[in-house]
Structure formats: C-alpha cells, structure tokens
Design an enzyme around this catalytic site. Structure first.
Site, PDB file in Angstrom:
ATOM      1  N   ASN A  11       0.843  -1.202   0.000  1.00 24.28           N
ATOM      2  CA  ASN A  11       0.000   0.000   0.000  1.00 24.28           C
ATOM      3  C   ASN A  11       0.882   1.258   0.000  1.00 24.28           C
ATOM      4  O   ASN A  11       1.559   1.546   0.983  1.00 24.28           O
ATOM      5  CB  ASN A  11      -0.911  -0.023   1.238  1.00 24.28           C
ATOM      6  CG  ASN A  11      -1.903   1.120   1.260  1.00 24.28           C
ATOM      7  OD1 ASN A  11      -1.566   2.252   0.960  1.00 24.28           O
ATOM      8  ND2 ASN A  11      -3.129   0.810   1.620  1.00 24.28           N
ATOM      9  N   ASP A  72      -0.660  -5.274  11.698  1.00 20.49           N
ATOM     10  CA  ASP A  72      -2.033  -5.756  11.588  1.00 20.49           C
ATOM     11  C   ASP A  72      -2.890  -4.762  12.337  1.00 20.49           C
ATOM     12  O   ASP A  72      -2.541  -4.338  13.443  1.00 20.49           O
ATOM     13  CB  ASP A  72      -2.182  -7.162  12.177  1.00 20.49           C
ATOM     14  CG  ASP A  72      -3.529  -7.776  11.790  1.00 20.49           C
ATOM     15  OD1 ASP A  72      -3.938  -7.625  10.628  1.00 20.49           O
ATOM     16  OD2 ASP A  72      -4.167  -8.420  12.649  1.00 20.49           O
TER      17      ASP A  72
END
Length: 205
Positions: A11, A72
C-alpha cells in the site's frame, strides 16, 4: 553492513506515512513489493500482535539480513464485543466494499446511544531483526462510531469513526492531523524509539 527496512505492505499510501515517521533512523525503507517479495501469508493468529508477527517472521525467513516490519490493524467496537477486530479487513467478505461494511456496522448500532458506541482503531507492529530478536508494539486511537458515513480523506472505516475531541470523523481530518493521531502513527513512533536505541548501540550487528 548496509541495512534495509522492509515493511510488509504494498500500500503506497501506508508507505508514505511509514517513510515519513521512520525517516530519522537513517535506514532506507522499502515495501515488500519493492523488495521483490510476493507471497501469500496465512494470518491465523488470535490477536493483532500475533498476526503482525506471523507476517514479519515469514518475510524474515526470505530476507534474513534485513529489518522486517509488519502490521495488523482493525476496528474494535465495544458494543459488538470488540468486533470486527482482527477480522476487520475480512468483515462481510474481503471483496465487499467499505461503503457496505460501514453501513452494516451502522445498522447493527441503530438506536444505540453515543455512550455505548465507544470504539478504537488498533495497530500492532511487529519487527524481526537480523540478529534474530523480535519486538511488537501497539498503537490506538479512541473514538465512537458515528451515525452516518461522512468524510472523503480517509479509507476503510474512517468515515464512521468519530473523534469527539476534534468534532469530526478521521475521514474528515487533514492527512497530517490524522497521521499525528492515528493508531498506525502511534505504533510506528513507538517502534521508531525501539529501533533508534537498537541501532545506536555499538554492539548492533
């Protein structure tokens, strides 16, 4: 020895924030894609920290001489027993749009008063170092779930995550302000302090 930091993401928006916060460590930061790594990793942990470490260790096995970072993150809603939690990205299906996911959460909280709509974004970052040591840190931002989808600056669950102190959702914040307050920004700054201490010692490998 020249070092690299490899962050387990493709990303680019996330990489911009990561490079900005880790810039003063003096070690170049690359995405997993830039490092030529393309693997599927099964995240079967029960916490954000476990999933982040699973990713970091998997990549460290392929790039043992680099510093590997993985994260995460997700949304915890107290009224829903901290759901969607570690399943935030997979909630209602991986390919389901966040417009639909956000509306589903709003529907589940219909008629729930603000004082029971407390929530937080959580980000755990795991690091595996070339010397075999590992660390995890956690960052959060507290807020409440709003009553509508609003704001264009964010992504994911940002348009329903309302921060009372600032009177807006995280999707309405300017990027600089969001980075300053965000769960990922907080976790990255905590990891930066660990890395700065580690890589200013003379016994660093």
């Amino acid at each position: 020895m020249d070092k690299r930091i490899i962050f387990a993401t493709g990303n680019e928006h996330k990489m911009e924030e990561i490079r900005m916060i880790l810039d003063d460590i003096g070690i170049p930061v690359y995405s997993m894609k830039e490092a030529g790594i393309d693997i599927d990793i099964v995240e079967d942990g029960t916490t954000f920290e476990e999933n982040a470490m699973i990713k970091a260790k998997a990549i460290s096995e392929l790039l043992p001489h680099d510093v590997i970072l993985a994260d995460d993150s997700g949304l915890e809603i107290d009224y829903l027993d901290k759901a969607p939690g570690i399943y935030s990205a997979r909630y209602a299906g991986v390919d389901t749009s966040y417009d639909i996911k956000n509306q589903m959460l709003l529907d589940q909280l219909e008629h729930v008063p603000d004082e029971q709509r407390t929530a937080r974004f959580v980000c755990a970052i795991a690091a595996v170092f070339p010397d075999g040591t590992a660390e995890t840190v956690r960052g959060t931002i507290e807020g409440i779930i709003g009553h509508e989808i609003i704001g264009d600056n964010g992504f994911g669950y940002d348009p329903i995550f309302y921060v009372p102190e600032y009177g807006c959702t995280t999707a309405q914040m300017e990027p600089e302000k969001k980075n300053e307050l965000s769960h990922r920004g907080n976790a990255l700054r905590a990891m930066r302090e660990i890395m700065k201490k580690k890589y200013t010692r003379r016994d660093t490998p």
